[in-house]
Design a protein around this motif. Sequence first.
Motif, mmCIF file in Angstrom:
data_model
loop_
_atom_site.group_PDB
_atom_site.id
_atom_site.type_symbol
_atom_site.label_atom_id
_atom_site.label_comp_id
_atom_site.label_asym_id
_atom_site.label_seq_id
_atom_site.Cartn_x
_atom_site.Cartn_y
_atom_site.Cartn_z
ATOM 1 N N LYS A 29 0.846 -1.189 0.000
ATOM 2 C CA LYS A 29 0.000 0.000 0.000
ATOM 3 C C LYS A 29 0.884 1.243 0.000
ATOM 4 N N HIS A 30 0.470 2.245 -0.724
ATOM 5 C CA HIS A 30 1.186 3.513 -0.749
ATOM 6 C C HIS A 30 0.810 4.303 0.511
ATOM 7 N N VAL A 31 1.789 4.531 1.372
ATOM 8 C CA VAL A 31 1.567 5.301 2.593
ATOM 9 C C VAL A 31 2.244 6.651 2.407
ATOM 10 N N PRO A 32 1.473 7.751 2.409
ATOM 11 C CA PRO A 32 2.077 9.065 2.195
ATOM 12 C C PRO A 32 2.970 9.476 3.369
ATOM 13 N N LEU A 33 3.990 10.244 3.065
ATOM 14 C CA LEU A 33 4.889 10.763 4.078
ATOM 15 C C LEU A 33 4.155 11.808 4.904
ATOM 16 N N THR A 34 4.251 11.704 6.224
ATOM 17 C CA THR A 34 3.598 12.673 7.106
ATOM 18 C C THR A 34 4.590 13.173 8.140
ATOM 19 N N HIS A 77 0.361 15.509 9.587
ATOM 20 C CA HIS A 77 -0.026 16.218 8.362
ATOM 21 C C HIS A 77 0.829 15.725 7.200
ATOM 22 N N PRO A 78 0.235 15.607 6.005
ATOM 23 C CA PRO A 78 0.988 15.076 4.859
ATOM 24 C C PRO A 78 2.042 16.045 4.326
ATOM 25 N N LEU A 79 3.092 15.473 3.778
ATOM 26 C CA LEU A 79 4.167 16.227 3.125
ATOM 27 C C LEU A 79 4.224 15.827 1.663
ATOM 28 N N ARG A 80 4.318 16.793 0.770
ATOM 29 C CA ARG A 80 4.466 16.545 -0.663
ATOM 30 C C ARG A 80 5.610 17.415 -1.171
ATOM 31 N N ARG A 81 6.456 16.835 -2.016
ATOM 32 C CA ARG A 81 7.596 17.576 -2.542
ATOM 33 C C ARG A 81 7.566 17.590 -4.056
ATOM 34 N N LYS A 82 7.870 18.749 -4.628
ATOM 35 C CA LYS A 82 8.026 18.912 -6.076
ATOM 36 C C LYS A 82 9.233 19.815 -6.283
ATOM 37 N N ASP A 83 10.350 19.239 -6.695
ATOM 38 C CA ASP A 83 11.608 19.964 -6.884
ATOM 39 C C ASP A 83 12.020 20.671 -5.591
ATOM 40 N N LEU A 86 10.115 22.775 -3.848
ATOM 41 C CA LEU A 86 8.938 23.133 -3.056
ATOM 42 C C LEU A 86 8.470 21.948 -2.221
ATOM 43 N N ILE A 87 8.113 22.215 -0.980
ATOM 44 C CA ILE A 87 7.552 21.196 -0.095
ATOM 45 C C ILE A 87 6.237 21.751 0.433
ATOM 46 N N TYR A 88 5.174 21.003 0.242
ATOM 47 C CA TYR A 88 3.862 21.390 0.760
ATOM 48 C C TYR A 88 3.570 20.565 1.995
ATOM 49 N N TYR A 89 3.196 21.241 3.073
ATOM 50 C CA TYR A 89 2.932 20.595 4.349
ATOM 51 C C TYR A 89 1.493 20.881 4.745
#
Length: 96
Positions: free
Chosen positions: A4-9, A13-19, A21-24
């Motif tokens: 299962k894909h478990v998102p990084l938290t 709260h979830p963390l998403r990275r694009k280059d 930029l990090i969205y928290y």
Amino acid sequence: MAAKHVPLTYKGHPLRRKDSLIYYGSMAEKYIIMLQVLDSKKNKDMDVANKVSVQLQLTDPDLKSRDRVVKKTEKDSLYAAMDVASVWLERALAGK
């Protein structure tokens, strides 16, 4: 068996990275944190952030991007930036 894909938290709260930029946080909430790595330096074979911009933003899609920013600061490490980001996000979501 498929994994299962478990998102990084971080602190729930979830963390998403694009280059750089990090969205928290979650776009389903009223606020989100945007971290932007402005500068980094090499430490052995790894890039380490030494200047990070932190912005507390509203997630309202009807607002212009500059009107979404509620608070902003710059920190000298990703650790310090995440520390401030977690406090800002918790307080904003709690309505304080």
